[in-house]
Design a protein around this motif. Sequence first.
Motif, PDB file in Angstrom:
ATOM      1  N   UNK A  47       0.970  -1.089   0.200  1.00 54.79           N
ATOM      2  CA  UNK A  47      -0.083  -0.033   0.064  1.00 54.79           C
ATOM      3  C   UNK A  47       0.784   1.238  -0.063  1.00 54.79           C
ATOM      4  N   UNK A  48       2.028   1.319   0.411  1.00 54.28           N
ATOM      5  CA  UNK A  48       3.042   2.340   0.452  1.00 54.28           C
ATOM      6  C   UNK A  48       3.212   2.859  -0.979  1.00 54.28           C
ATOM      7  N   UNK A  49       2.910   2.104  -1.988  1.00 55.45           N
ATOM      8  CA  UNK A  49       3.331   2.603  -3.445  1.00 55.45           C
ATOM      9  C   UNK A  49       2.649   3.761  -3.529  1.00 55.45           C
ATOM     10  N   UNK A  50       1.360   3.815  -3.256  1.00 57.13           N
ATOM     11  CA  UNK A  50       0.300   4.953  -3.556  1.00 57.13           C
ATOM     12  C   UNK A  50       1.160   6.276  -2.854  1.00 57.13           C
ATOM     13  N   UNK A  51       1.819   6.266  -1.895  1.00 59.69           N
ATOM     14  CA  UNK A  51       2.672   7.423  -1.165  1.00 59.69           C
ATOM     15  C   UNK A  51       4.185   7.373  -1.769  1.00 59.69           C
ATOM     16  N   UNK A  52       4.620   6.592  -2.602  1.00 61.36           N
ATOM     17  CA  UNK A  52       5.941   6.552  -2.984  1.00 61.36           C
ATOM     18  C   UNK A  52       6.714   7.776  -3.115  1.00 61.36           C
ATOM     19  N   UNK A  53       6.189   8.423  -3.965  1.00 56.53           N
ATOM     20  CA  UNK A  53       6.851   9.756  -4.502  1.00 56.53           C
ATOM     21  C   UNK A  53       7.127  10.789  -3.022  1.00 56.53           C
ATOM     22  N   UNK A  54       5.982  10.543  -2.061  1.00 59.35           N
ATOM     23  CA  UNK A  54       6.284  11.518  -1.077  1.00 59.35           C
ATOM     24  C   UNK A  54       7.340  10.923  -0.233  1.00 59.35           C
ATOM     25  N   UNK A  55       7.373   9.432  -0.130  1.00 62.11           N
ATOM     26  CA  UNK A  55       8.238   8.900   0.841  1.00 62.11           C
ATOM     27  C   UNK A  55       9.775   8.820   0.374  1.00 62.11           C
ATOM     28  N   UNK A  56       9.844   8.920  -0.791  1.00 57.26           N
ATOM     29  CA  UNK A  56      11.080   9.069  -1.455  1.00 57.26           C
ATOM     30  C   UNK A  56      11.703  10.561  -1.103  1.00 57.26           C
ATOM     31  N   UNK A  57      10.775  11.647  -1.230  1.00 59.82           N
ATOM     32  CA  UNK A  57      11.299  13.071  -1.008  1.00 59.82           C
ATOM     33  C   UNK A  57      11.674  13.092   0.467  1.00 59.82           C
ATOM     34  N   UNK A  58      11.014  12.188   1.462  1.00 63.83           N
ATOM     35  CA  UNK A  58      11.240  12.144   2.815  1.00 63.83           C
ATOM     36  C   UNK A  58      12.581  11.623   2.946  1.00 63.83           C
ATOM     37  N   UNK A  59      12.798  10.429   2.162  1.00 61.96           N
ATOM     38  CA  UNK A  59      14.200  10.003   2.456  1.00 61.96           C
ATOM     39  C   UNK A  59      15.511  10.429   1.717  1.00 61.96           C
ATOM     40  N   UNK A  60      14.870  11.676   0.992  1.00 63.40           N
ATOM     41  CA  UNK A  60      15.929  12.725   0.309  1.00 63.40           C
ATOM     42  C   UNK A  60      16.472  11.959  -0.889  1.00 63.40           C
ATOM     43  N   UNK A  61      15.535  10.964  -1.585  1.00 59.22           N
ATOM     44  CA  UNK A  61      15.888  10.493  -2.944  1.00 59.22           C
ATOM     45  C   UNK A  61      15.355  11.293  -4.054  1.00 59.22           C
ATOM     46  N   UNK A  62      16.149  11.825  -4.703  1.00 61.15           N
ATOM     47  CA  UNK A  62      15.900  12.642  -5.883  1.00 61.15           C
ATOM     48  C   UNK A  62      15.581  11.946  -6.916  1.00 61.15           C
ATOM     49  N   UNK A  63      14.281  12.404  -7.486  1.00 63.69           N
ATOM     50  CA  UNK A  63      13.764  11.598  -8.788  1.00 63.69           C
ATOM     51  C   UNK A  63      13.677  12.635  -9.741  1.00 63.69           C
ATOM     52  N   UNK A  64      13.928  12.258 -11.116  1.00 67.51           N
ATOM     53  CA  UNK A  64      13.668  12.807 -12.231  1.00 67.51           C
ATOM     54  C   UNK A  64      13.102  11.856 -13.174  1.00 67.51           C
ATOM     55  N   UNK A  65      11.907  12.687 -13.763  1.00 67.86           N
ATOM     56  CA  UNK A  65      11.367  11.500 -14.818  1.00 67.86           C
ATOM     57  C   UNK A  65      11.386  12.442 -16.260  1.00 67.86           C
ATOM     58  N   UNK A  66      11.666  11.644 -17.201  1.00 66.30           N
ATOM     59  CA  UNK A  66      11.611  12.121 -18.759  1.00 66.30           C
ATOM     60  C   UNK A  66      10.943  11.447 -19.544  1.00 66.30           C
ATOM     61  N   UNK A  67      10.113  12.268 -20.428  1.00 63.68           N
ATOM     62  CA  UNK A  67       9.244  11.593 -21.301  1.00 63.68           C
ATOM     63  C   UNK A  67      10.020  11.488 -22.681  1.00 63.68           C
ATOM     64  N   UNK A  68      10.365  10.436 -23.153  1.00 66.79           N
ATOM     65  CA  UNK A  68      11.292   9.974 -24.233  1.00 66.79           C
ATOM     66  C   UNK A  68      10.330   9.944 -25.674  1.00 66.79           C
ATOM     67  N   UNK A  69      10.765  10.526 -26.742  1.00 63.82           N
ATOM     68  CA  UNK A  69      10.040  10.230 -27.943  1.00 63.82           C
ATOM     69  C   UNK A  69      10.773   9.268 -28.759  1.00 63.82           C
ATOM     70  N   UNK A  70      11.971   8.741 -28.582  1.00 68.48           N
ATOM     71  CA  UNK A  70      12.473   7.714 -29.196  1.00 68.48           C
ATOM     72  C   UNK A  70      11.601   6.393 -29.234  1.00 68.48           C
ATOM     73  N   UNK A  71      11.422   5.854 -30.602  1.00 72.18           N
ATOM     74  CA  UNK A  71      10.810   4.647 -30.896  1.00 72.18           C
ATOM     75  C   UNK A  71      11.620   3.345 -30.304  1.00 72.18           C
ATOM     76  N   UNK A  72      10.769   2.595 -29.436  1.00 68.87           N
ATOM     77  CA  UNK A  72      11.516   1.191 -28.880  1.00 68.87           C
ATOM     78  C   UNK A  72      10.690   0.044 -29.397  1.00 68.87           C
ATOM     79  N   UNK A  73      11.470  -0.983 -29.394  1.00 70.87           N
ATOM     80  CA  UNK A  73      10.779  -2.121 -29.875  1.00 70.87           C
ATOM     81  C   UNK A  73       9.382  -2.458 -28.909  1.00 70.87           C
TER      82      UNK A  73
END
Length: 220
Positions: free
Chosen positions: A76-102
Amino acid sequence: MKYRSVFDIIGPIMIGPSSSHTAGAARIGRVARSLFGKQPKWAKISFYGSFAKTYKGHGTDVAIVGGILDFDTFDERIKSSLKLAEELGLEITFTEEEAVTDHPNTAKVIIGDDDNELELVGISIGGGKIEIIELNGFQLKLSGNHPALLVVHNDRYGAIAGVANVLAKYEINIGHMEVARKEKGKQALMTIEVDQNIEAIILEELSKLPNITKVTKIVE
């Protein structure tokens, strides 16, 4: 055939809404965490195809970060994972890629800290099942659904036989095995999925073999 039973098609016990976009993503993140072997300080996550277009609405971002935090698909902690990561000092970066993959559900995860870094590419093939197709530049095929060994070694005669002999000695049955190398005679990677749990004594014995540089275990 990717599916072995009706339960593979339905998917695992999981936090919704989608087995491919959440359970699969969580497993990709968790394999990365398992291979890294400790809590990372930062993570750079790139989404491709369908993942890139729908990751926010389907919770793929939340799920993959939950996996990096070592949460299982039903945690159930998955639902709050972004907040928990921030509290742990885990820096997260998301990127939306345009490259076509298999495969449309593809994610690249790069995690690290002050000392180490790991890069992994995984695909979610449906029903919560995944394949890891690249690790630190090595091409491989790893399901993440069975106990596995990743053995980094020098590309030398007898290295593969030595590992196989140790596993046979401890009556460990190999379900799937692949060997990848970037260049002949240089560094290579054995990917070995097995049917039994790998005890620490086996890892120690494998590590002492000639031409073996690193042995990592992934638990199911």
